[in-house]
Design a protein around this motif. Structure first.
Motif, PDB file in Angstrom:
ATOM      1  N   HIS A 105      48.415 -33.951  12.327  1.00  0.00           N
ATOM      2  CA  HIS A 105      46.972 -34.165  12.252  1.00  0.00           C
ATOM      3  C   HIS A 105      46.402 -34.462  13.636  1.00  0.00           C
ATOM      4  CE1 HIS A 105      48.805 -38.153  12.091  1.00  0.00           C
ATOM      5  NE2 HIS A 105      47.748 -38.546  12.783  1.00  0.00           N
ATOM      6  N   PRO A 106      45.110 -34.175  13.824  1.00  0.00           N
ATOM      7  CA  PRO A 106      44.449 -34.666  15.031  1.00  0.00           C
ATOM      8  C   PRO A 106      44.046 -36.126  14.817  1.00  0.00           C
ATOM      9  CG  PRO A 106      42.928 -33.310  13.782  1.00  0.00           C
ATOM     10  CD  PRO A 106      44.254 -33.274  13.057  1.00  0.00           C
ATOM     11  N   GLY A 107      44.138 -36.921  15.862  1.00  0.00           N
ATOM     12  CA  GLY A 107      43.644 -38.303  15.848  1.00  0.00           C
ATOM     13  C   GLY A 107      42.311 -38.318  16.574  1.00  0.00           C
ATOM     14  N   LEU A 108      41.245 -38.629  15.876  1.00  0.00           N
ATOM     15  CA  LEU A 108      39.894 -38.543  16.413  1.00  0.00           C
ATOM     16  C   LEU A 108      39.314 -39.935  16.626  1.00  0.00           C
ATOM     17  CD1 LEU A 108      38.775 -35.726  13.978  1.00  0.00           C
ATOM     18  CD2 LEU A 108      39.507 -35.455  16.356  1.00  0.00           C
ATOM     19  N   ARG A 109      38.970 -40.256  17.867  1.00  0.00           N
ATOM     20  CA  ARG A 109      38.369 -41.554  18.167  1.00  0.00           C
ATOM     21  C   ARG A 109      36.919 -41.563  17.725  1.00  0.00           C
ATOM     22  NH1 ARG A 109      40.480 -44.575  23.367  1.00  0.00           N
ATOM     23  NH2 ARG A 109      42.584 -44.842  22.575  1.00  0.00           N
ATOM     24  N   VAL A 110      36.528 -42.667  17.127  1.00  0.00           N
ATOM     25  CA  VAL A 110      35.142 -42.836  16.687  1.00  0.00           C
ATOM     26  C   VAL A 110      34.603 -44.165  17.198  1.00  0.00           C
ATOM     27  CG1 VAL A 110      35.475 -41.430  14.622  1.00  0.00           C
ATOM     28  CG2 VAL A 110      35.778 -43.879  14.465  1.00  0.00           C
ATOM     29  N   ARG A 111      33.307 -44.274  17.184  1.00  0.00           N
ATOM     30  CA  ARG A 111      32.618 -45.520  17.524  1.00  0.00           C
ATOM     31  C   ARG A 111      32.005 -46.042  16.233  1.00  0.00           C
ATOM     32  NH1 ARG A 111      30.052 -43.628  21.760  1.00  0.00           N
ATOM     33  NH2 ARG A 111      28.368 -42.813  20.517  1.00  0.00           N
ATOM     34  N   ASP A 112      32.089 -47.351  16.013  1.00  0.00           N
ATOM     35  CA  ASP A 112      31.576 -47.988  14.796  1.00  0.00           C
ATOM     36  C   ASP A 112      32.262 -47.402  13.561  1.00  0.00           C
ATOM     37  OD1 ASP A 112      30.201 -49.586  13.049  1.00  0.00           O
ATOM     38  OD2 ASP A 112      28.223 -48.775  13.527  1.00  0.00           O
ATOM     39  N   ILE A 113      33.558 -47.619  13.499  1.00  0.00           N
ATOM     40  CA  ILE A 113      34.399 -46.992  12.469  1.00  0.00           C
ATOM     41  C   ILE A 113      33.992 -47.367  11.047  1.00  0.00           C
ATOM     42  CG2 ILE A 113      36.235 -48.753  12.481  1.00  0.00           C
ATOM     43  CD1 ILE A 113      38.202 -46.264  12.357  1.00  0.00           C
ATOM     44  N   GLU A 114      33.507 -48.586  10.863  1.00  0.00           N
ATOM     45  CA  GLU A 114      33.074 -48.996   9.514  1.00  0.00           C
ATOM     46  C   GLU A 114      31.910 -48.120   9.041  1.00  0.00           C
ATOM     47  OE1 GLU A 114      34.318 -51.271   7.430  1.00  0.00           O
ATOM     48  OE2 GLU A 114      35.833 -52.094   8.773  1.00  0.00           O
ATOM     49  N   ALA A 115      30.927 -47.917   9.917  1.00  0.00           N
ATOM     50  CA  ALA A 115      29.773 -47.090   9.558  1.00  0.00           C
ATOM     51  C   ALA A 115      30.191 -45.635   9.357  1.00  0.00           C
ATOM     52  CB  ALA A 115      28.686 -47.193  10.628  1.00  0.00           C
ATOM     53  N   TYR A 116      31.122 -45.167  10.185  1.00  0.00           N
ATOM     54  CA  TYR A 116      31.566 -43.782  10.062  1.00  0.00           C
ATOM     55  C   TYR A 116      32.322 -43.578   8.748  1.00  0.00           C
ATOM     56  CZ  TYR A 116      32.836 -39.154  11.730  1.00  0.00           C
ATOM     57  OH  TYR A 116      32.972 -37.802  11.867  1.00  0.00           O
ATOM     58  N   ALA A 117      33.171 -44.536   8.385  1.00  0.00           N
ATOM     59  CA  ALA A 117      33.894 -44.453   7.115  1.00  0.00           C
ATOM     60  C   ALA A 117      32.914 -44.474   5.941  1.00  0.00           C
ATOM     61  CB  ALA A 117      34.894 -45.600   6.997  1.00  0.00           C
ATOM     62  N   ALA A 118      31.887 -45.315   6.047  1.00  0.00           N
ATOM     63  CA  ALA A 118      30.872 -45.381   4.984  1.00  0.00           C
ATOM     64  C   ALA A 118      30.130 -44.056   4.877  1.00  0.00           C
ATOM     65  CB  ALA A 118      29.905 -46.530   5.255  1.00  0.00           C
ATOM     66  N   ARG A 119      29.852 -43.419   6.013  1.00  0.00           N
ATOM     67  CA  ARG A 119      29.183 -42.110   6.012  1.00  0.00           C
ATOM     68  C   ARG A 119      30.027 -41.095   5.251  1.00  0.00           C
ATOM     69  NH1 ARG A 119      26.217 -38.544   9.932  1.00  0.00           N
ATOM     70  NH2 ARG A 119      26.999 -36.454   9.532  1.00  0.00           N
ATOM     71  N   LEU A 120      31.327 -41.035   5.574  1.00  0.00           N
ATOM     72  CA  LEU A 120      32.201 -40.080   4.913  1.00  0.00           C
ATOM     73  C   LEU A 120      32.293 -40.359   3.414  1.00  0.00           C
ATOM     74  CD1 LEU A 120      32.958 -39.515   7.901  1.00  0.00           C
ATOM     75  CD2 LEU A 120      35.271 -39.119   7.087  1.00  0.00           C
ATOM     76  N   ALA A 121      32.550 -41.611   3.062  1.00  0.00           N
ATOM     77  CA  ALA A 121      32.682 -41.973   1.648  1.00  0.00           C
ATOM     78  C   ALA A 121      31.378 -41.702   0.895  1.00  0.00           C
ATOM     79  CB  ALA A 121      33.081 -43.435   1.523  1.00  0.00           C
ATOM     80  N   GLY A 122      30.244 -41.991   1.523  1.00  0.00           N
ATOM     81  CA  GLY A 122      28.951 -41.767   0.900  1.00  0.00           C
ATOM     82  C   GLY A 122      28.641 -40.303   0.671  1.00  0.00           C
ATOM     83  N   ARG A 123      29.344 -39.430   1.377  1.00  0.00           N
ATOM     84  CA  ARG A 123      29.143 -37.989   1.216  1.00  0.00           C
ATOM     85  C   ARG A 123      30.291 -37.339   0.456  1.00  0.00           C
ATOM     86  NH1 ARG A 123      25.961 -36.363   6.762  1.00  0.00           N
ATOM     87  NH2 ARG A 123      24.416 -37.992   6.498  1.00  0.00           N
ATOM     88  N   GLY A 124      31.088 -38.193  -0.208  1.00  0.00           N
ATOM     89  CA  GLY A 124      32.115 -37.677  -1.099  1.00  0.00           C
ATOM     90  C   GLY A 124      33.488 -37.439  -0.494  1.00  0.00           C
ATOM     91  N   ALA A 125      33.701 -37.803   0.763  1.00  0.00           N
ATOM     92  CA  ALA A 125      35.016 -37.614   1.380  1.00  0.00           C
ATOM     93  C   ALA A 125      35.904 -38.821   1.108  1.00  0.00           C
ATOM     94  CB  ALA A 125      34.876 -37.401   2.884  1.00  0.00           C
ATOM     95  N   GLU A 126      37.164 -38.569   0.920  1.00  0.00           N
ATOM     96  CA  GLU A 126      38.135 -39.631   0.704  1.00  0.00           C
ATOM     97  C   GLU A 126      38.354 -40.393   2.017  1.00  0.00           C
ATOM     98  OE1 GLU A 126      42.372 -39.789  -1.494  1.00  0.00           O
ATOM     99  OE2 GLU A 126      42.249 -38.347   0.153  1.00  0.00           O
TER     100      GLU A 126
END
Length: 123
Positions: A69-90
């Motif tokens: 897998h690629p390892g992708l750095r993000v900023r504000d990981i909590e908000a990014y995880a919420a964005r993904l989950a809120g749009r139906g991604a696991e």
């Protein structure tokens, strides 16, 4: 001499481009890049965000990358995880990497993606 990673290529099955666009652009917030005409004829899609390029190439005998897998750095990981989950991604959180917050998600064709953010050491 190596200077940088130019892009990471993942495989995808034939006919999956619309699902890939919905995930990489719509859910992850990446921008689709135009492929050169000779390469566009092969199918697939290219995406970019924050200097990171992911290329999704079409493979007739496709098998998703479930470990690699690629390892992708993000900023504000909590908000990014919420964005993904809120749009139906696991979103699957993992606490095993010291000094980082991280989670995993899979794209719509089953490829594993890691999202991580370094944490500041305690002062």
């Amino acid at each position: 001499m190596l200077t940088a990673v130019d892009h990471v290529q993942l495989a995808a099955p034939p006919g999956s481009e619309d699902r890939l666009r919905a995930y990489y652009a719509g859910i992850l917030g990446m921008t689709e890049l135009p492929k050169p005409p000779a390469l566009a004829a092969r199918g697939g899609c290219w995406f970019e965000a924050g200097g990171v390029q992911l290329h999704l190439g079409i493979e007739a005998d496709f098998r998703p990358a479930r470990k690699a897998h690629p390892g992708l750095r993000v900023r504000d990981i909590e908000a990014y995880a919420a964005r993904l989950a809120g749009r139906g991604a696991e979103v699957i959180w993992d606490k095993e990497l010291p000094g980082h917050r991280r989670f995993y998600s899979s794209d719509p064709v089953g490829n594993r993606l890691e999202f991580l953010e370094p944490v500041d050491p305690p002062s």
